[in-house]
Write an enzyme that holds these catalytic residues in place. Structure first.
Site, PDB file in Angstrom:
ATOM      1  N   TRP A   1       0.774  -1.127   0.029  1.00 30.79           N
ATOM      2  CA  TRP A   1      -0.163  -0.093   0.064  1.00 30.79           C
ATOM      3  C   TRP A   1       1.088   1.213   0.023  1.00 30.79           C
ATOM      4  O   TRP A   1       0.522   2.254  -0.798  1.00 30.79           O
ATOM      5  CB  TRP A   1      -0.945   0.002   1.351  1.00 30.79           C
ATOM      6  CG  TRP A   1      -1.932  -0.983   1.144  1.00 30.79           C
ATOM      7  CD1 TRP A   1      -2.084  -2.372   1.811  1.00 30.79           C
ATOM      8  CD2 TRP A   1      -3.054  -1.200  -0.005  1.00 30.79           C
ATOM      9  NE1 TRP A   1      -3.184  -3.061   1.171  1.00 30.79           N
ATOM     10  CE2 TRP A   1      -3.897  -2.347   0.157  1.00 30.79           C
ATOM     11  CE3 TRP A   1      -3.438  -0.261  -1.107  1.00 30.79           C
ATOM     12  CZ2 TRP A   1      -4.687  -2.760  -0.673  1.00 30.79           C
ATOM     13  CZ3 TRP A   1      -4.408  -0.644  -2.031  1.00 30.79           C
ATOM     14  CH2 TRP A   1      -4.789  -1.929  -1.841  1.00 30.79           C
TER      15      TRP A   1
ATOM     16  N   ASP B   1      -1.830   6.585   6.248  1.00 25.02           N
ATOM     17  CA  ASP B   1      -2.869   5.867   5.599  1.00 25.02           C
ATOM     18  C   ASP B   1      -3.248   4.962   6.716  1.00 25.02           C
ATOM     19  O   ASP B   1      -2.516   3.717   6.895  1.00 25.02           O
ATOM     20  CB  ASP B   1      -2.213   5.006   4.234  1.00 25.02           C
ATOM     21  CG  ASP B   1      -3.244   4.242   3.587  1.00 25.02           C
ATOM     22  OD1 ASP B   1      -4.606   3.935   4.306  1.00 25.02           O
ATOM     23  OD2 ASP B   1      -2.845   3.493   2.718  1.00 25.02           O
TER      24      ASP B   1
ATOM     25  N   LYS C   1     -12.691  -1.309   5.689  1.00 24.91           N
ATOM     26  CA  LYS C   1     -11.872  -2.116   6.607  1.00 24.91           C
ATOM     27  C   LYS C   1     -12.586  -2.229   8.064  1.00 24.91           C
ATOM     28  O   LYS C   1     -12.662  -3.352   8.495  1.00 24.91           O
ATOM     29  CB  LYS C   1     -10.571  -1.933   6.534  1.00 24.91           C
ATOM     30  CG  LYS C   1      -9.858  -1.504   5.340  1.00 24.91           C
ATOM     31  CD  LYS C   1      -9.665  -2.729   4.461  1.00 24.91           C
ATOM     32  CE  LYS C   1      -9.263  -2.595   2.772  1.00 24.91           C
ATOM     33  NZ  LYS C   1      -8.129  -1.815   2.445  1.00 24.91           N
TER      34      LYS C   1
END
Ligand SMILES: *Cc1c(COP(=O)(O)O)cnc(C)c1O
Length: 368
Positions: free
Chosen positions: A101, A175, A199
């Site tokens: 990511w 993030d 999530k």
């Protein structure tokens, strides 16, 4: 009806109470005669849903008053562009790359500013974290980006770096897509946080952005208006139509989180205790077995996403089929790392992890 335990990495399991409440309110929200999906975002009904969601998130996460909370669209990946469009000033940004990511983030930011990799865990295949004291930070960087929990590799920062102590005045961008609301955040170390809701907070479609006010108003002139944080903030996230239903479900989830208690703790502090208990149960089961293993260094193992491998990979499909027949769903690992991954976000009760561990032990016994 008991539902199976769903270990999806995202979109992921939601609290059952949230789904039940949404179902009960589906056709007629609070006597309005409308579904939340059918309401104007400018009407008093939706405005109250929005204001409650924002206030609950602020309280839950102890977001200080000099930060704005924005409900945006585009997910974490869009933020990889929206962040540099808004706060890089076209200058430079430093990235700590610790998995897929953060790697995606630095690649996207290159379109908008000068990117430097300040540190990476490439050399150990994304199984450790480079200590902050080793990071190569530039004095003039517009911001420093980290991913606090690498959802695919299962690597998590247990503490946020103190950039000031490292000699940098740059704001820290995190993030926290797969970490948000699983533990408290030390906002004194953060300039901007972003995360998709799917999530740990709600359904796909809404992205939370928490931004310190002094970072507003520096967008590049090419920044799309709908993605300009200042415009979004000045319009209470309603410059354009927000993802109303996703915000509503996220709001129900915030209220659910506020109700949770553990020992004498509540809210996110309670979730942290539960998440620690769930993660240690699962890692202990993996570590004490000769059949399964996890490659991540102990100090940075993720509490949310637990990747693990079978030593004999030819048994993977049998493991997954057996898991599904035991009501344990979506355990297949990400294709880039293989094996298994159990995502154990806030909505996963300890009973789900106990059931997984019992199945893993049973599977191991029947295979040897
Ligand atoms: C899932 C995820 C993303 C991507 O989110 P999208 O909503 O698919 O854009 C980004 N960062 C992290 C850490 C993630 O877990």
């Amino acid at each position: 009806m008991t539902r199976p335990y769903n270990f999806s990495a995202g979109p992921a399991k939601l609290p059952e109470e949230v789904l039940q409440q949404a179902a009960a309110e589906m056709l007629d929200w609070h006597g309005s005669g409308m579904s939340v999906m059918e309401m104007s975002h400018r009407g008093k009904e939706f405005i109250s849903i929005y204001e409650n969601a924002e206030a609950d998130f602020r309280e839950l996460m102890a977001v200080p008053s000099n930060f704005k909370i924005l409900f945006m669209q585009g997910g974490g990946l869009a933020e990889n562009a929206i962040v540099p469009l808004n706060i890089s000033c076209g200058a430079s940004a430093d990235f700590v790359v610790t998995g897929s990511w953060s790697d995606k983030s630095q690649k996207e930011a290159r379109k908008y500013c000068d990117v430097q990799i300040a540190a990476s865990n490439d050399s150990n295949d994304h199984t450790g974290l480079p200590p902050p004291a080793s990071w190569n930070l530039r004095r003039n960087a517009s911001y420093v980006h980290i991913c606090t929990n690498e959802t695919i590799h299962g690597v998590e920062f247990q503490d946020l770096p103190d950039l000031k102590a490292l000699g940098s005045d740059a704001p820290l961008v995190i993030d926290f897509s797969s970490q948000v609301a699983s533990r408290p955040v030390d906002w004194s170390r953060v300039g901007l946080a972003f995360g998709g809701a799917q999530k740990n907070l709600g359904p796909a479609g809404v992205t939370l952005v928490v931004i310190r006010e002094d970072l507003l108003g520096h967008a590049l002139s090419v920044c799309p208006s709908a993605f300009n944080y200042k415009i979004v903030a000045d319009n209470q996230s309603m410059y354009n139509t927000p993802p109303t239903y996703s915000i509503y479900i996220a709001g129900l989830t915030f209220a659910w989180l506020k109700r949770q208690t553990e020992n004498s703790l509540s809210g996110v502090a309670a979730m942290e205790q539960r998440n620690l208990a769930k993660a240690s149960l699962l890692y202990d089961a993996i570590d004490s077995s000769a059949f399964y293993f996890n490659k991540v260094a102990a100090h940075c193992r993720s509490r949310m996403n637990v990747p693990f491998l079978l030593r004999d990979e030819s048994r993977n499909n049998a493991f997954l089929a057996g898991a599904a027949s035991h009501g344990l769903l979506q355990l297949k690992g990400h294709k880039s790392v293989g094996g298994m991954r159990a995502s154990i976000y806030n909505a996963m009760p300890i009973e789900g992890v106990q059931a997984l561990v019992a199945y893993m032990q049973e599977f191991e016994r029947t295979q040897s």
